[in-house]
Each structure stands twice: as C-alpha cells, then as structure tokens.
Design a protein around this motif. Structure first.
Motif, PDB file in Angstrom:
ATOM      1  N   SER A 160     -22.504  -9.310 -22.727  1.00  0.00           N
ATOM      2  CA  SER A 160     -22.837  -8.297 -23.722  1.00  0.00           C
ATOM      3  C   SER A 160     -22.205  -8.610 -25.063  1.00  0.00           C
ATOM      4  O   SER A 160     -22.851  -8.538 -26.115  1.00  0.00           O
ATOM      5  N   ASN A 161     -20.938  -8.968 -25.040  1.00  0.00           N
ATOM      6  CA  ASN A 161     -20.240  -9.240 -26.293  1.00  0.00           C
ATOM      7  C   ASN A 161     -20.703 -10.530 -26.958  1.00  0.00           C
ATOM      8  O   ASN A 161     -20.729 -10.634 -28.176  1.00  0.00           O
ATOM      9  N   LEU A 162     -21.097 -11.507 -26.165  1.00  0.00           N
ATOM     10  CA  LEU A 162     -21.625 -12.736 -26.748  1.00  0.00           C
ATOM     11  C   LEU A 162     -23.045 -12.539 -27.261  1.00  0.00           C
ATOM     12  O   LEU A 162     -23.390 -12.969 -28.357  1.00  0.00           O
ATOM     13  N   LEU A 163     -23.857 -11.870 -26.476  1.00  0.00           N
ATOM     14  CA  LEU A 163     -25.266 -11.694 -26.815  1.00  0.00           C
ATOM     15  C   LEU A 163     -25.449 -10.861 -28.072  1.00  0.00           C
ATOM     16  O   LEU A 163     -26.298 -11.143 -28.909  1.00  0.00           O
ATOM     17  N   PHE A 164     -24.649  -9.803 -28.203  1.00  0.00           N
ATOM     18  CA  PHE A 164     -24.807  -8.891 -29.326  1.00  0.00           C
ATOM     19  C   PHE A 164     -23.813  -9.162 -30.457  1.00  0.00           C
ATOM     20  O   PHE A 164     -23.601  -8.322 -31.325  1.00  0.00           O
ATOM     21  N   ASN A 165     -23.157 -10.336 -30.389  1.00  0.00           N
ATOM     22  CA  ASN A 165     -22.323 -10.816 -31.499  1.00  0.00           C
ATOM     23  C   ASN A 165     -21.112  -9.941 -31.803  1.00  0.00           C
ATOM     24  O   ASN A 165     -20.704  -9.797 -32.946  1.00  0.00           O
ATOM     25  N   TYR A 166     -20.551  -9.341 -30.765  1.00  0.00           N
ATOM     26  CA  TYR A 166     -19.333  -8.558 -30.969  1.00  0.00           C
ATOM     27  C   TYR A 166     -18.131  -9.373 -30.494  1.00  0.00           C
ATOM     28  O   TYR A 166     -18.070  -9.805 -29.346  1.00  0.00           O
ATOM     29  N   GLN A 167     -17.170  -9.545 -31.389  1.00  0.00           N
ATOM     30  CA  GLN A 167     -15.908 -10.209 -31.056  1.00  0.00           C
ATOM     31  C   GLN A 167     -16.149 -11.503 -30.285  1.00  0.00           C
ATOM     32  O   GLN A 167     -15.591 -11.738 -29.221  1.00  0.00           O
ATOM     33  N   ASP A 208     -24.042   2.189 -28.350  1.00  0.00           N
ATOM     34  CA  ASP A 208     -25.493   2.220 -28.161  1.00  0.00           C
ATOM     35  C   ASP A 208     -26.046   0.860 -27.732  1.00  0.00           C
ATOM     36  O   ASP A 208     -27.240   0.623 -27.744  1.00  0.00           O
ATOM     37  N   THR A 209     -25.139  -0.049 -27.333  1.00  0.00           N
ATOM     38  CA  THR A 209     -25.533  -1.404 -26.959  1.00  0.00           C
ATOM     39  C   THR A 209     -24.888  -1.777 -25.630  1.00  0.00           C
ATOM     40  O   THR A 209     -23.691  -1.582 -25.450  1.00  0.00           O
ATOM     41  N   ALA A 210     -25.689  -2.329 -24.698  1.00  0.00           N
ATOM     42  CA  ALA A 210     -25.144  -2.665 -23.389  1.00  0.00           C
ATOM     43  C   ALA A 210     -25.973  -3.715 -22.672  1.00  0.00           C
ATOM     44  O   ALA A 210     -27.185  -3.813 -22.860  1.00  0.00           O
ATOM     45  N   VAL A 211     -25.286  -4.479 -21.836  1.00  0.00           N
ATOM     46  CA  VAL A 211     -25.938  -5.300 -20.822  1.00  0.00           C
ATOM     47  C   VAL A 211     -25.751  -4.563 -19.502  1.00  0.00           C
ATOM     48  O   VAL A 211     -24.626  -4.195 -19.132  1.00  0.00           O
ATOM     49  N   ILE A 212     -26.841  -4.316 -18.800  1.00  0.00           N
ATOM     50  CA  ILE A 212     -26.803  -3.595 -17.523  1.00  0.00           C
ATOM     51  C   ILE A 212     -27.278  -4.536 -16.429  1.00  0.00           C
ATOM     52  O   ILE A 212     -28.316  -5.197 -16.575  1.00  0.00           O
ATOM     53  N   THR A 213     -26.527  -4.609 -15.348  1.00  0.00           N
ATOM     54  CA  THR A 213     -26.884  -5.531 -14.277  1.00  0.00           C
ATOM     55  C   THR A 213     -27.836  -4.880 -13.267  1.00  0.00           C
ATOM     56  O   THR A 213     -27.791  -3.683 -13.026  1.00  0.00           O
ATOM     57  N   VAL A 214     -28.686  -5.722 -12.696  1.00  0.00           N
ATOM     58  CA  VAL A 214     -29.641  -5.284 -11.671  1.00  0.00           C
ATOM     59  C   VAL A 214     -29.679  -6.344 -10.573  1.00  0.00           C
ATOM     60  O   VAL A 214     -29.364  -7.514 -10.818  1.00  0.00           O
ATOM     61  N   PRO A 215     -30.061  -5.970  -9.350  1.00  0.00           N
ATOM     62  CA  PRO A 215     -30.226  -6.972  -8.293  1.00  0.00           C
ATOM     63  C   PRO A 215     -31.245  -8.028  -8.720  1.00  0.00           C
ATOM     64  O   PRO A 215     -32.252  -7.705  -9.358  1.00  0.00           O
ATOM     65  N   SER A 216     -30.997  -9.272  -8.380  1.00  0.00           N
ATOM     66  CA  SER A 216     -31.902 -10.342  -8.799  1.00  0.00           C
ATOM     67  C   SER A 216     -33.292 -10.163  -8.205  1.00  0.00           C
ATOM     68  O   SER A 216     -34.273 -10.640  -8.767  1.00  0.00           O
ATOM     69  N   THR A 263     -12.719  -3.705 -34.541  1.00  0.00           N
ATOM     70  CA  THR A 263     -14.080  -3.695 -35.069  1.00  0.00           C
ATOM     71  C   THR A 263     -14.615  -2.272 -35.081  1.00  0.00           C
ATOM     72  O   THR A 263     -14.084  -1.386 -34.450  1.00  0.00           O
ATOM     73  N   LYS A 264     -15.700  -2.076 -35.824  1.00  0.00           N
ATOM     74  CA  LYS A 264     -16.317  -0.767 -35.924  1.00  0.00           C
ATOM     75  C   LYS A 264     -17.436  -0.585 -34.908  1.00  0.00           C
ATOM     76  O   LYS A 264     -18.013   0.484 -34.800  1.00  0.00           O
ATOM     77  N   THR A 265     -17.778  -1.644 -34.202  1.00  0.00           N
ATOM     78  CA  THR A 265     -18.860  -1.582 -33.230  1.00  0.00           C
ATOM     79  C   THR A 265     -18.355  -2.020 -31.868  1.00  0.00           C
ATOM     80  O   THR A 265     -17.332  -2.687 -31.763  1.00  0.00           O
ATOM     81  N   CYS A 266     -19.094  -1.635 -30.852  1.00  0.00           N
ATOM     82  CA  CYS A 266     -18.658  -1.970 -29.500  1.00  0.00           C
ATOM     83  C   CYS A 266     -19.874  -2.128 -28.591  1.00  0.00           C
ATOM     84  O   CYS A 266     -20.821  -1.354 -28.667  1.00  0.00           O
ATOM     85  N   SER A 267     -19.833  -3.145 -27.752  1.00  0.00           N
ATOM     86  CA  SER A 267     -20.872  -3.375 -26.762  1.00  0.00           C
ATOM     87  C   SER A 267     -20.221  -3.362 -25.395  1.00  0.00           C
ATOM     88  O   SER A 267     -19.086  -3.819 -25.233  1.00  0.00           O
ATOM     89  N   VAL A 268     -20.922  -2.842 -24.400  1.00  0.00           N
ATOM     90  CA  VAL A 268     -20.340  -2.712 -23.070  1.00  0.00           C
ATOM     91  C   VAL A 268     -21.188  -3.422 -22.024  1.00  0.00           C
ATOM     92  O   VAL A 268     -22.349  -3.751 -22.251  1.00  0.00           O
ATOM     93  N   GLY A 269     -20.576  -3.658 -20.874  1.00  0.00           N
ATOM     94  CA  GLY A 269     -21.277  -4.183 -19.711  1.00  0.00           C
ATOM     95  C   GLY A 269     -21.242  -3.150 -18.609  1.00  0.00           C
ATOM     96  O   GLY A 269     -20.175  -2.594 -18.318  1.00  0.00           O
TER      97      GLY A 269
END
Length: 508
Positions: free
Chosen positions: A372-379, A148-156, A15-21
């Motif tokens: 991240s990949n599910l939320l932002f529709n990547y792969q 330029d797209t990411a899911v970042i985790t934080v303490p609950s 793909t031409k786009t990428c999302s990370v966690g």
C-alpha cells in the motif's frame, strides 16, 4: 481506553497522508499502517488480539468486533459471523453449502443478497463495510487523520463476483483509492522484504474460511507469481464443524434445529481446537455431559481436509512448472496452520522440518501495508534500496469466450503474468450473419455452464457472407491494474465493439 488509544498523544507524524493495508478475514480482521518507518498492526481492544469479523445488529445500534463476539450466544439471530464465506453466492447456493446457517436471506430491489436483522434487510456488502469502517476509525483515531487509501487482501481463488463485493464494501466504508491483493502474495511480500530472501517461495495459507496456495520466484527485487490455487470453501470453520458433529455423537446431545445450542457447540469446538494445538487431551463440558477429546481424535476428523490441501498443493507445483525440490522456502500463513497435523503433513511432503518464519496471523496484513505504501507513494523510503521490489502478479482464472455448443475457447490461461494482451481469430456460424455475440467467461472448465459469466456484448454490422467467411478478431487485454478489456473487430469492414470488465485483483 486501550493502550493503543493512549498512545495517540505521543505520535509524531511525518506526513499529512496515510495509506493502510487491510487483511479482511473470515474469523479476524487486521489493519496495518506505517509509523516512523515501521509497520504497526492494530491489535484490537485488548493486547494481542485482532478484530473479530463479527457484526451484531440491535434495534438502535450496531456492535462490531470483540463486544459482538462476547454476546453472540445471547441472540444468534442478531449476530453475523463468517460473512466472507457467503460472498458471491446465490441464496440457494448458500443454503446448499451451509444448511445450518441461522440467518434469513432475502434479495433487495437490486438483487443483492441481504440478511434480515433488527434494523431490516442488510446486504452482505454493507455488513462487510461496517467491519472495514471499524478498522479505519480506530487507526484514524490513533493517527488523527482521515484515511481514504488502502490495499485490501483477498483469497487468490476469489472470483470476479467475490472480488467486486469486497471492492464495493471498501467504497461504502469511505475508501476512495482501493487495490486488491492476493493474500498469499501479500505474505510473500512481507517475508521477502523482511528477510531479504530470494528463491522459489511457497505460501501455504489456511485461514478461518479459505485456503490459498501461491508459488513465487523472488530474485533481485522481482516478485514473480508462478501459480495460484486454493479452495474458497475450506478453512478452520470446517474443522470446527467436524469437531462439533463429533461431540454431538460422543455426548448423544444433538443440536438439530436448535441454532442457539448449535452456536454454543461451535464456540466450544473452536476453543477445543485451539487448545489441542498445545495439548494432547482436553476435558470438556457440554450441557450435562462431561468428557474429553484428544488430539488423535481431532486429527482423524480433519485429516481428509488436510489431504485435500495437499492435492491442491501438488496441482499448484505442477502448474508452476517446477519440482517440489526447487522450493527453497515455505511460508505458513493463517491461524489454522498452528494445528500440528498440518506441519507434520507438510514436513512429510517436503521431507524437511517446517518452521514459522513469520507470524502466520500478521503476515498478510504486513505485506498489504508494505504494498500500500509503495503503490500509493507514501513514505517510500521506509524500505532500504536493497528491499525495493517489483510485483508481477498473475490471472487467477482462465478467460475466454463462448463457442457454439456451449463450449469455451480460452483466450488467456490461468497464471498468465499481467499485463498481457492476446488476440484470436473467429468467424460466423450461420449464413449471412450480421451480428455476433461475445460472451466473456471465467473458469477452467471446457463448458459454459461450469464457468462464470463476466459479461456480454455484440459486434453488429458484419457484412453478409457465407458462414465461416468473415474474420472476427477478438482481443483480450489485461493491464497492470488488473482491468480486462475485450475488443472485437471484423477485418474487412473494420467495425468494432468493446467492453471493460473490472474483475481481477487490481495490483502490480
């Protein structure tokens, strides 16, 4: 050049786009991405290592990660570590909580907390952004594309201010599409998707600086968070501190105001702690003193803190409206869970053997990458049909408004599933009152002084009437993305006012 970098020429991108966690941790940070339908977790410059969350400021350069960690003893004033624990606090709160932190704190013109460095005042948000930039650059180099797209985790248990700081740091690092996800929820996603499990899952997440508990129900692809709890000031750093003080007493070498010696001792304590997970006894040298520390001594030191996690565990089970016998699986997350005493205490509590079902160090970053990949529709097809899921997360803190006498009226209770919308009716307290202030608060206490203020707005133009006659409707609405909107209206005249608060983890 690392082995990670050498693999660049072998990558066949689909793909031409990428999302990370991203798992931004107190001690280490990790980043995950999808490659050929498999999740890859970046492992630092060396094999089997993660990026230390350490930033070193020198006059003409910034050093981040492993190299900063290697040289941090040479000049403690230039090296900043455990920055995550300082977020969302005033300078006075930091001094009270961490009296031996060797930094000079200042406020900038926007009242942001900064640390004095060789390059001048640097905000905590800017320091965190440097760590995030480093993670992103390494993966961008590997994938040869911009991220330029990411899911970042934080303490609950991170509150509004702390979550906002992380989001601001992410924006400063160059990310444009950002979602925040609770760390234990991310671990549960990793576990549920990998093992195709169902039932009631408890995530016990003890990292370097924070402790989190989440209880989730997984059934037919629905991940429902039942409760969250924790302590943002409890983690492996506290174990290191207790052990370092014990070594001081045992060796009769006291660091006092010698921050160089203090940091050296903390590094030693950390190494001893790690060794004691596999050994019963560790020989040590500190300055001119030689001695040993055994596991029994260490466990006696940390037992009160471990017991504190069990108190929070009981509280979370009670809030989830379940019995501990109903919990089918226990997920251990965070480097501190390798400590044998913790597994022993949990085994005793649940009356069964506790095993590591998923890598405690990587679980959070794996879950963040999946979401991240599910939320932002990547792969999206990287998960099988059986593993697709819906996440129903919750409000981490109760939300309400201020009443007369400094009391709080809760509108939305902690652990309410989002999206949610609740309205309540209020009235005036004074004769001929034409203006009412709506003060939005976050927290579990009944008094305003013990809760966090999220914002204020005014409803003006109320018809003059006797106190208690006007009917004011206040509506709290938290949408799927975690945005809170508060609307107020007066029934008779239909005047309205509202405010939006971006305060929750923006995920669903």
């Amino acid at each position: 050049m690392s082995e990670f970098q050498k693999k660049t020429s072998l990558v066949n991108l689909e793909t031409k786009t990428c999302s990370v966690g991203i798992d931004f941790g107190t001690t280490y940070s990790l980043i995950g991405f999808l490659l050929n339908k498999k999740i890859q977790i970046f492992s630092g410059e060396r094999e089997n290592t993660f990026l230390p969350s350490i930033v070193r400021y020198e006059k003409n350069k910034i050093i981040i990660g492993e190299k900063a960690e290697e040289i941090n003893n040479k000049n403690y004033l230039r090296t900043i570590f455990s920055i995550k624990r300082l977020l969302g606090k005033s300078i006075q709160e930091i001094k009270n909580l961490f009296p031996k932190v060797p930094y000079i704190f200042l406020y900038d013109k926007d009242q942001e907390i900064c640390i004095k460095t060789e390059q001048g005042k640097v905000s905590l948000v800017k320091i965190i952004s440097e760590i995030l930039k480093t993670l992103l650059k390494k993966v961008e180099f590997f994938l040869e594309k911009k991220i330029d797209t990411a899911v970042i985790t934080v303490p609950s248990y991170f509150d509004n201010i702390q979550r906002k700081k992380i989001k601001n740091a992410a924006i400063l690092s160059g990310l444009k599409n950002i979602r925040l996800l609770n760390e234990p929820t991310a671990a549960a996603i990793a576990y549920g998707c990998h093992f195709q499990k169902k039932g009631i899952i408890l995530v016990y997440d003890l990292g370097g600086g924070t402790f989190d508990i989440s209880i989730l129900k997984i059934n037919q692809g629905i991940f429902e968070v039942l409760s969250t709890s924790g302590d943002p000031q409890l983690g492996g750093d506290d174990f290191d501190e207790l052990l370092s003080k014990y070594i001081e007493r045992k060796s009769n070498i006291f660091t006092k105001e010698n921050f160089f010696l203090k940091r050296k001792l903390l590094n030693l304590a950390k190494k001893i702690k790690l060794k004691l997970s596999n050994k019963e006894n560790v020989l040590i040298e500190f300055e001119n003193w030689k001695g040993n520390i055994n596991r029994f001594e260490f466990e006696n030191l940390i037992e009160p803190l471990v017991e504190k996690t069990l108190v929070l565990l009981r509280y979370s089970i009670k809030e989830a409206l379940i019995k501990k016998e109903e919990i089918t699986n226990i997920i251990m997350v965070g480097g501190s869970t390798y400590i044998p005493l913790i597994k022993e205490k949990l085994s005793l509590f649940f009356k069964k053997k506790i095993e590591f079902s998923i890598d405690p160090d990587k679980a959070v970053s794996i879950g963040a990458t999946i979401q991240s990949n599910l939320l932002f529709n990547y792969q999206q097809n990287f998960l099988s049909k059986e593993n697709k899921f819906i996440l129903l997360d919750v409000v981490s803190f109760s939300l309400g408004i201020e009443l007369m006498g400094g009391r709080v009226e809760k509108i939305i209770d902690k652990n309410s599933t989002i999206p949610i919308s609740i309205s309540k009716e209020f009235t005036t307290s004074k004769e001929n009152q034409t203006v009412i202030m709506i003060h939005i608060l976050q927290g579990e206490d009944s008094f305003v002084k013990n809760c966090r203020s999220l914002g204020k707005f005014f409803l003006r133009g109320i018809k003059k009437q006797a106190a208690g006659v006007p009917r004011i409707i206040v509506k709290f609405n938290v949408d799927e993305s975690g945005f809170l909107q508060v609307n107020a209206s007066e029934k008779e005249t239909n005047i309205k006012a509202s405010i939006k608060v971006d305060f929750l983890h923006t995920i669903i």
